[in-house]
Motif scaffolding. Structure first.
Motif, PDB file in Angstrom:
ATOM      1  N   ILE A  35      45.996  29.638  48.804  1.00 22.67           N
ATOM      2  CA  ILE A  35      44.693  30.047  49.187  1.00 22.67           C
ATOM      3  C   ILE A  35      43.872  29.613  48.247  1.00 22.67           C
ATOM      4  N   SER A  36      43.104  29.437  47.733  1.00 20.04           N
ATOM      5  CA  SER A  36      42.246  29.372  46.744  1.00 20.04           C
ATOM      6  C   SER A  36      42.328  30.466  45.915  1.00 20.04           C
ATOM      7  N   PRO A  37      42.248  30.429  44.453  1.00 21.49           N
ATOM      8  CA  PRO A  37      41.710  31.475  43.664  1.00 21.49           C
ATOM      9  C   PRO A  37      40.434  32.162  44.235  1.00 21.49           C
ATOM     10  N   LEU A  38      38.832  31.778  44.540  1.00 20.88           N
ATOM     11  CA  LEU A  38      38.040  32.219  44.726  1.00 20.88           C
ATOM     12  C   LEU A  38      38.321  32.874  45.905  1.00 20.88           C
ATOM     13  N   ILE A  39      39.184  32.125  46.655  1.00 24.19           N
ATOM     14  CA  ILE A  39      39.096  33.981  48.320  1.00 24.19           C
ATOM     15  C   ILE A  39      39.981  35.659  47.296  1.00 24.19           C
ATOM     16  N   LEU A  43      39.334  39.345  47.890  1.00 22.06           N
ATOM     17  CA  LEU A  43      40.529  40.250  48.037  1.00 22.06           C
ATOM     18  C   LEU A  43      40.129  40.843  47.603  1.00 22.06           C
ATOM     19  N   ILE A  44      40.664  40.806  45.753  1.00 25.01           N
ATOM     20  CA  ILE A  44      41.075  41.658  45.495  1.00 25.01           C
ATOM     21  C   ILE A  44      39.904  42.546  45.179  1.00 25.01           C
ATOM     22  N   LEU A  45      38.274  42.194  44.940  1.00 22.86           N
ATOM     23  CA  LEU A  45      36.999  42.723  44.291  1.00 22.86           C
ATOM     24  C   LEU A  45      36.753  43.878  45.389  1.00 22.86           C
ATOM     25  N   VAL A  46      37.456  43.643  47.308  1.00 26.73           N
ATOM     26  CA  VAL A  46      36.568  43.361  47.737  1.00 26.73           C
ATOM     27  C   VAL A  46      37.146  44.960  48.402  1.00 26.73           C
ATOM     28  N   LEU A 217      49.627  33.880  42.093  1.00 29.98           N
ATOM     29  CA  LEU A 217      48.513  34.012  42.054  1.00 29.98           C
ATOM     30  C   LEU A 217      48.288  34.860  43.264  1.00 29.98           C
ATOM     31  N   VAL A 218      48.511  33.663  44.502  1.00 29.70           N
ATOM     32  CA  VAL A 218      48.193  34.234  45.656  1.00 29.70           C
ATOM     33  C   VAL A 218      49.727  35.177  45.934  1.00 29.70           C
ATOM     34  N   ALA A 219      50.592  35.191  45.747  1.00 31.32           N
ATOM     35  CA  ALA A 219      51.962  36.226  46.187  1.00 31.32           C
ATOM     36  C   ALA A 219      51.398  37.841  45.487  1.00 31.32           C
ATOM     37  N   PHE A 220      50.255  37.518  44.250  1.00 30.15           N
ATOM     38  CA  PHE A 220      49.827  38.634  43.910  1.00 30.15           C
ATOM     39  C   PHE A 220      49.355  39.176  44.386  1.00 30.15           C
ATOM     40  N   THR A 221      47.984  38.413  44.612  1.00 32.65           N
ATOM     41  CA  THR A 221      46.896  38.402  45.136  1.00 32.65           C
ATOM     42  C   THR A 221      47.337  39.657  46.659  1.00 32.65           C
TER      43      THR A 221
END
Length: 311
Positions: A35-39, A43-46, A217-221
């Motif tokens: 999953i790209s960092p932008l996605i 997700l984190i912002l929304v 990053l993806v796991a944390f997100t």
């Protein structure tokens, strides 16, 4: 109300555990799945940020306790503390990162567990810390080099810091930390035992699965958005209306929307300026983690003051 929260969170943890297993199967079958960092940022912002977007309402409750009528004082204090954290990170990145990881460990452990405990004794904070420490240690244990790379993107250039990390990784201290985290989960599980406490182990294995198969990053997100933030949001929804969940959800969304949008706008602006200096992925990591740190400290302080003085 407490039993209702426990039941909903048990269902939530079970669904999240199944979700993690599905993700692991997809990752195993599709070797290049990512999953790209932008996605992740989206997700984190929304989803992620929204669980703290009622802080302005909680701030008004705190001002009422201190008999302060000017709500402007809260907003100024909250914003100044946020700015202070960002400045501190730029000036002292290694110390700021270390403090953030310590505070985040306690915060994650407490908010993911405290709804299960009714006997609040002096050992609970220590158990919360070690339980939440899994969120910090698991990425380093399974993906040490990738995690170190993220730390370097966060302006941490102190070689002593990385020498210590290498020592921790080489001497199996990470494994010892994970064992301590496991023991804390077991102790929290057997204290005042009830079937709904299986939430603790569902969450534990979900975190292990995510960090084993996915990048840090993806796991944390996925953890932050779909377990930690949703859990906190659920408790806020029930707090708003413990009789009608749908009504509470609608009210929560209306109240959370203004600060969520404002935070998202500020993050996008920050990303725009950072992208003129750093590459896009590096800029995204800075916005995510330094931004979260700047919001986490005032959020935790507000929760602490309310918990202390409302009692």
């Amino acid at each position: 109300m407490i039993n209702n929260i426990k039941r909903i969170n048990l269902n939530h943890s079970f669904i999240f555990f199944l979700f993690c297993n599905i993700i692991s199967i997809i990752t195993f079958k599709a070797k290049n799945f990512s999953i790209s960092p932008l996605i992740c940022l989206f997700l984190i912002l929304v989803i992620g940020v929204s669980h703290g977007s009622l802080d302005h309402i909680k701030g008004k409750r705190l001002l009422k306790i201190f008999d302060i009528k000017n709500v402007f004082i809260f907003y100024v204090s909250y914003i100044l503390l946020t700015i202070f954290i960002i400045i501190a990170w730029v000036l002292l990145p290694a110390i700021s990162l270390l403090l953030f990881l310590i505070v985040a460990s306690y915060h994650f452990g407490k908010e993911d567990t405290q709804f299960l405990t009714t006997n609040h004794n002096s050992i609970n904070p220590l158990l919360y810390f070690f339980k939440g420490l899994l969120i910090i240690l698991a990425p380093m244990f399974f993906h040490f080099d990738e995690t170190v790379t993220i730390y370097k993107f966060l302006l941490v250039e102190d070689e002593t810091f990385y020498t210590i990390l290498d020592y921790i990784e080489t001497n199996k201290i990470l494994l010892i930390g994970i064992v301590l985290s496991t023991l804390s989960s077991v102790l929290l599980f057997i204290k005042e035992f009830e079937i709904k406490k299986f939430v603790i182990f569902l969450d534990y294995f979900s975190i292990i699965i995510l960090n084993y198969y996915l990048s840090p990053l993806v796991a944390f997100t996925l953890y932050f958005c779909f377990l930690h933030s949703l859990r906190h949001s659920i408790s806020l929804i029930i707090e708003i209306d413990n009789l009608d969940f749908n009504n509470g959800l609608i009210k929560f969304l209306k109240k959370a929307l203004p600060l969520t949008i404002l935070t998202a706008i500020l993050c996008v602006i920050s990303l725009f300026f950072l992208n003129n200096i750093y590459d896009l992925n590096s800029s995204i990591l800075k916005v995510i983690f330094i931004g979260l740190a700047s919001l986490t400290f005032p959020h935790i302080l507000l929760e602490y003051l309310l918990e202390k003085y409302e009692k």
